[in-house]
Write a protein that holds these residues in place. Structure first.
Motif, PDB file in Angstrom:
ATOM      1  N   GLU A  41       0.843  -1.192   0.000  1.00 52.71           N
ATOM      2  CA  GLU A  41       0.000   0.000   0.000  1.00 52.71           C
ATOM      3  C   GLU A  41       0.878   1.242   0.000  1.00 52.71           C
ATOM      4  O   GLU A  41       1.933   1.278   0.633  1.00 52.71           O
ATOM      5  N   THR A  42       0.471   2.283  -0.725  1.00 46.99           N
ATOM      6  CA  THR A  42       1.250   3.507  -0.818  1.00 46.99           C
ATOM      7  C   THR A  42       0.532   4.691  -0.203  1.00 46.99           C
ATOM      8  O   THR A  42       0.863   5.829  -0.463  1.00 46.99           O
ATOM      9  N   GLY A  43      -0.498   4.442   0.573  1.00 50.48           N
ATOM     10  CA  GLY A  43      -1.266   5.525   1.185  1.00 50.48           C
ATOM     11  C   GLY A  43      -0.546   6.138   2.351  1.00 50.48           C
ATOM     12  O   GLY A  43       0.618   5.888   2.629  1.00 50.48           O
ATOM     13  N   LEU A  44      -1.288   7.000   3.067  1.00 48.07           N
ATOM     14  CA  LEU A  44      -0.705   7.763   4.154  1.00 48.07           C
ATOM     15  C   LEU A  44      -0.064   6.880   5.215  1.00 48.07           C
ATOM     16  O   LEU A  44       0.977   7.205   5.772  1.00 48.07           O
ATOM     17  N   GLY A  45      -0.666   5.720   5.487  1.00 48.38           N
ATOM     18  CA  GLY A  45      -0.132   4.865   6.531  1.00 48.38           C
ATOM     19  C   GLY A  45       1.263   4.344   6.248  1.00 48.38           C
ATOM     20  O   GLY A  45       1.983   3.944   7.140  1.00 48.38           O
ATOM     21  N   ALA A  46       1.668   4.327   4.950  1.00 40.57           N
ATOM     22  CA  ALA A  46       2.992   3.825   4.598  1.00 40.57           C
ATOM     23  C   ALA A  46       4.066   4.881   4.752  1.00 40.57           C
ATOM     24  O   ALA A  46       5.249   4.588   4.631  1.00 40.57           O
ATOM     25  N   VAL A  47       3.689   6.142   4.975  1.00 44.37           N
ATOM     26  CA  VAL A  47       4.634   7.245   5.022  1.00 44.37           C
ATOM     27  C   VAL A  47       5.106   7.440   6.462  1.00 44.37           C
ATOM     28  O   VAL A  47       4.346   7.913   7.301  1.00 44.37           O
ATOM     29  N   GLY A  48       6.325   7.047   6.733  1.00 45.19           N
ATOM     30  CA  GLY A  48       6.842   7.214   8.082  1.00 45.19           C
ATOM     31  C   GLY A  48       7.817   6.113   8.441  1.00 45.19           C
ATOM     32  O   GLY A  48       8.065   5.180   7.674  1.00 45.19           O
ATOM     33  N   LEU A  49       8.353   6.235   9.655  1.00 43.63           N
ATOM     34  CA  LEU A  49       9.329   5.271  10.144  1.00 43.63           C
ATOM     35  C   LEU A  49       8.642   4.069  10.774  1.00 43.63           C
ATOM     36  O   LEU A  49       7.551   4.182  11.325  1.00 43.63           O
ATOM     37  N   THR A  50       9.297   2.950  10.701  1.00 38.83           N
ATOM     38  CA  THR A  50       8.864   1.810  11.493  1.00 38.83           C
ATOM     39  C   THR A  50       9.290   2.040  12.941  1.00 38.83           C
ATOM     40  O   THR A  50      10.087   2.939  13.239  1.00 38.83           O
ATOM     41  N   VAL A  51       8.775   1.231  13.844  1.00 37.26           N
ATOM     42  CA  VAL A  51       9.157   1.372  15.251  1.00 37.26           C
ATOM     43  C   VAL A  51      10.661   1.168  15.421  1.00 37.26           C
ATOM     44  O   VAL A  51      11.330   1.927  16.145  1.00 37.26           O
ATOM     45  N   ALA A  52      11.211   0.169  14.734  1.00 31.20           N
ATOM     46  CA  ALA A  52      12.655  -0.098  14.838  1.00 31.20           C
ATOM     47  C   ALA A  52      13.468   1.085  14.343  1.00 31.20           C
ATOM     48  O   ALA A  52      14.487   1.462  14.955  1.00 31.20           O
ATOM     49  N   GLN A  53      13.053   1.701  13.236  1.00 30.96           N
ATOM     50  CA  GLN A  53      13.772   2.863  12.720  1.00 30.96           C
ATOM     51  C   GLN A  53      13.690   4.041  13.688  1.00 30.96           C
ATOM     52  O   GLN A  53      14.672   4.745  13.902  1.00 30.96           O
ATOM     53  N   GLY A  54      12.516   4.250  14.276  1.00 30.05           N
ATOM     54  CA  GLY A  54      12.358   5.346  15.220  1.00 30.05           C
ATOM     55  C   GLY A  54      13.217   5.173  16.461  1.00 30.05           C
ATOM     56  O   GLY A  54      13.815   6.142  16.948  1.00 30.05           O
ATOM     57  N   VAL A  55      13.297   3.956  16.966  1.00 33.38           N
ATOM     58  CA  VAL A  55      14.095   3.688  18.167  1.00 33.38           C
ATOM     59  C   VAL A  55      15.578   3.932  17.899  1.00 33.38           C
ATOM     60  O   VAL A  55      16.322   4.377  18.776  1.00 33.38           O
ATOM     61  N   ARG A  56      16.015   3.661  16.668  1.00 31.48           N
ATOM     62  CA  ARG A  56      17.430   3.854  16.332  1.00 31.48           C
ATOM     63  C   ARG A  56      17.774   5.316  16.056  1.00 31.48           C
ATOM     64  O   ARG A  56      18.949   5.677  16.048  1.00 31.48           O
ATOM     65  N   GLY A  57      16.785   6.153  15.810  1.00 33.30           N
ATOM     66  CA  GLY A  57      17.055   7.542  15.464  1.00 33.30           C
ATOM     67  C   GLY A  57      17.097   8.452  16.683  1.00 33.30           C
ATOM     68  O   GLY A  57      16.699   8.090  17.792  1.00 33.30           O
ATOM     69  N   ARG A  58      17.574   9.684  16.464  1.00 34.24           N
ATOM     70  CA  ARG A  58      17.724  10.646  17.565  1.00 34.24           C
ATOM     71  C   ARG A  58      16.441  11.419  17.848  1.00 34.24           C
ATOM     72  O   ARG A  58      16.246  11.899  18.970  1.00 34.24           O
ATOM     73  N   HIS A  59      15.568  11.575  16.854  1.00 36.33           N
ATOM     74  CA  HIS A  59      14.412  12.441  17.035  1.00 36.33           C
ATOM     75  C   HIS A  59      13.474  11.930  18.125  1.00 36.33           C
ATOM     76  O   HIS A  59      12.997  12.715  18.955  1.00 36.33           O
ATOM     77  N   MET A  60      13.206  10.635  18.125  1.00 31.86           N
ATOM     78  CA  MET A  60      12.299  10.100  19.130  1.00 31.86           C
ATOM     79  C   MET A  60      12.864  10.292  20.529  1.00 31.86           C
ATOM     80  O   MET A  60      12.146  10.709  21.453  1.00 31.86           O
ATOM     81  N   TRP A  61      14.154  10.041  20.694  1.00 26.32           N
ATOM     82  CA  TRP A  61      14.743  10.132  22.030  1.00 26.32           C
ATOM     83  C   TRP A  61      14.832  11.580  22.506  1.00 26.32           C
ATOM     84  O   TRP A  61      14.660  11.853  23.707  1.00 26.32           O
ATOM     85  N   THR A  62      15.089  12.499  21.581  1.00 24.92           N
ATOM     86  CA  THR A  62      15.103  13.913  21.955  1.00 24.92           C
ATOM     87  C   THR A  62      13.731  14.347  22.457  1.00 24.92           C
ATOM     88  O   THR A  62      13.609  15.040  23.476  1.00 24.92           O
ATOM     89  N   MET A  63      12.679  13.938  21.746  1.00 22.05           N
ATOM     90  CA  MET A  63      11.322  14.278  22.176  1.00 22.05           C
ATOM     91  C   MET A  63      10.999  13.643  23.522  1.00 22.05           C
ATOM     92  O   MET A  63      10.410  14.287  24.411  1.00 22.05           O
ATOM     93  N   LEU A  64      11.377  12.386  23.702  1.00 24.48           N
ATOM     94  CA  LEU A  64      11.084  11.703  24.963  1.00 24.48           C
ATOM     95  C   LEU A  64      11.715  12.421  26.152  1.00 24.48           C
ATOM     96  O   LEU A  64      11.078  12.617  27.197  1.00 24.48           O
TER      97      LEU A  64
END
Length: 423
Positions: free
Chosen positions: A206-229
Motif C-alpha cells: 500500500e502507498t497511502g498515508l499509513g505507509a509514510v513514516g518510520l517503522t518502530v525499529a527505525q524510530g528507536v534507532r534515530g535521535r528524534h524520538m529520544w530527543t522528544m522523549l
C-alpha cells in the motif's frame, strides 16, 4: 481495513471530527480526572488523615498507570482504531471513578485504584482522540489540533471549579464524585458518535498515508524520538508534577480555599491559551521554535512561584505553568507526525505520552517529602525552572521536519482540504 482512497468528508464532517475530539478530551483522564481529583483530595486527606506525601503518591500512581498504559494504547489504536479503544476506556474509567466514591480502605488500596484509573484512562487523553486528526488533516494540522483541543483547555479550567461547587452543594466529596463519574461515559459516547477514521496502518504494497513514516525499529534507532522523549519527560516532571501542589501552596501563603481552588483553573486557562496559539503558530513557524518559546515562559512561571507572594503574580505564574502542559500535549502529536510519520503513529505517540506521564511519577512524592521536611518548595522551584529551560533548548535541536507538511492538492491523500481552503 479502510483504504486511503476513500472520498474526503464534507466541511461539516471535518467539524464533527474536531468536535468529537474536543468533547472526548473535555471529559478525558488528563483534563477531567486529574484536575477534579486535585480538589477532591483536600476533603479526602481530611477524612483519612493522610499527609501531602500520600497525596502526591496517589497522583503519581495515576500517572504511572497512564504511562504504562500509553504504549499499549498506542499499539491498540494502530491495530483497531481510536473509536473502539477510546469508548471502552471512557466507560471503564467512569465505572472506576464511581467505585472510588465508596472507598473506605487503606492508602495502598486508594493508590491501586488511582493507578487503575490512569491505566484504563490512557486512551481518553490526547493520545487517543487527537490521533484521529492526522488521519484527516495535514496542511493545517496545527490549526485542527488547536480547535479540537479547546475542549482540553476548558476541561482543565472548568472541572476544578465544578468539583468545588459539587462538594459544597452535596455536602460530601463522595456524593460529588458519584455525580462527576457519569461525565466520562456520557462524553465518550458523544465523541464516538461524532468521530470518523481513516485507518492508518498500511497493508503490504500500500502507498497511502499509513505507509509514510518510520517503522518502530527505525524510530528507536534515530535521535528524534529520544530527543522528544527526554524533553517531554522534563516538562512533565516540572509542570505536571507541580500542578497538584498549587492549591496547597496558595493556602500556605495565606490565601483562602476558594482563591486556592482558582489555581488549577488558571493553569487550565494557560493550557487553553497555549493550545490555541501553538496550533495556529506551528502552521506558520517551526514547531521547535514555538515549543521553545512556551517552555521558556513556563520556566519564568516557576521563578514567579519562588519569588513572589502577590496573588496577582501567582495567578500569572499559574497561567505560565499551564503553558507547559498545553504546549507539550499540543506539540506531541504534531512533532510525531512531522519527525516520525504515520506508519506507526499510535505507537510513537504512545511512547511520548508514556514519557509525559512518567515524568510526573517520581517528582510528586519527592515534592511532598521535601515540603513535609522543609515546609517550603524553594529548591524544587529553582530546579524546575532550570529543567524547563533545558527542555526548551532540546526541542530546538530536532532540526528540519522529516515528513513535510505539504502534499499534492490533487492527491486523494490530501487531508483536511476544506480546513486548508478556509485558512
Amino acid at each position: 481495513m479502510t483504504n486511503h482512497t476513500e472520498r474526503a468528508l464534507p466541511a461539516l464532517g471535518y467539524a464533527a471530527i474536531i468536535g468529537g475530539v474536543a468533547i472526548g478530551g473535555f471529559v478525558g483522564f488528563g483534563c477531567f480526572f486529574f484536575p477534579s481529583l486535585m480538589i477532591f483530595m483536600r476533603p479526602i486527606l481530611a477524612e483519612f488523615g493522610w499527609g501531602r506525601a500520600d497525596l502526591s503518591l496517589a497522583f503519581s500512581a495515576a500517572l504511572l498507570g497512564c504511562g504504562i498504559g500509553a504504549p499499549l494504547c498506542g499499539h491498540l489504536i494502530d491495530r483497531f482504531g481510536v473509536r473502539p479503544v477510546a469508548l471502552a476506556s471512557a466507560v471503564l474509567m467512569g465505572v472506576l471513578m464511581f467505585a472510588l466514591s465508596f472507598f473506605r480502605g487503606t492508602l495502598a488500596l486508594f493508590v491501586t485504584l488511582t493507578f487503575a484509573i490512569g491505566f484504563i484512562g490512557a486512551p481518553t487523553t490526547s493520545l487517543g482522540y487527537v490521533s484521529v486528526l492526522p488521519q484527516w488533516f495535514n496542511r493545517r494540522l496545527g490549526a485542527a489540533i488547536a480547535l479540537a483541543t479547546v475542549g482540553y483547555g476548558l476541561g482543565q479550567s472548568v472541572w476544578p471549579v465544578v468539583s468545588q461547587h459539587l462538594i459544597a452543594w452535596s455536602g460530601s466529596w463522595r456524593e460529588g464524585y458519584r455525580i462527576v463519574s457519569a461525565f466520562p461515559i456520557l462524553g465518550g459516547v458523544i465523541a464516538m458518535l461524532l468521530l470518523r477514521e481513516r485507518r492508518r496502518p498500511a497493508a503490504p504494497g500500500e502507498t497511502g498515508l499509513g505507509a509514510v513514516g518510520l517503522t518502530v525499529a527505525q524510530g528507536v534507532r534515530g535521535r528524534h524520538m529520544w530527543t522528544m522523549l527526554i524533553a517531554f519527560f522534563l516538562v512533565s516532571a516540572c509542570a505536571l508534577a507541580f500542578e497538584p501542589q498549587i492549591p496547597l501552596l496558595l493556602t500556605d501563603r495565606g490565601f483562602t480555599v476558594a482563591q486556592a481552588a482558582q489555581g488549577p483553573s488558571l493553569v487550565g486557562l494557560g493550557f487553553l491559551i497555549s493550545r490555541l496559539l501553538c496550533g495556529v503558530l506551528v502552521d506558520i513557524f517551526p514547531a521547535t521554535l514555538v515549543s521553545c518559546f512556551f517552555f521558556m515562559m513556563s520556566g519564568i512561571g516557576f521563578w514567579l512561584f519562588h519569588d513572589t507572594s502577590s496573588l496577582a503574580l501567582l495567578r500569572v505564574a499559574c497561567v505560565l505553568v499551564g503553558f507547559a502542559i498545553g504546549t507539550e500535549q499540543d506539540m506531541m502529536a504534531y512533532l510525531v507526525r512531522r519527525y516520525l510519520g504515520m506508519r506507526a503513529f499510535g505507537t510513537f505517540f504512545g511512547f511520548n505520552m508514556a514519557a509525559f506521564c512518567l515524568g510526573g511519577v517520581a517528582v510528586p512524592p519527592l515534592l511532598g517529602l521535601y515540603y513535609d521536611h522543609y515546609k517550603n518548595y524553594s529548591l524544587p522551584l529553582y530546579v524546575m525552572m532550570g529543567c524547563m529551560f533545558l527542555a526548551a533548548l532540546l526541542v530546538t535541536t530536532l532540526g528540519r521536519y522529516q515528513f513535510a507538511a505539504h502534499v499534492k492538492r490533487h492527491s486523494s491523500e490530501t487531508l483536511g482540504e476544506p480546513l486548508a481552503r478556509s485558512s
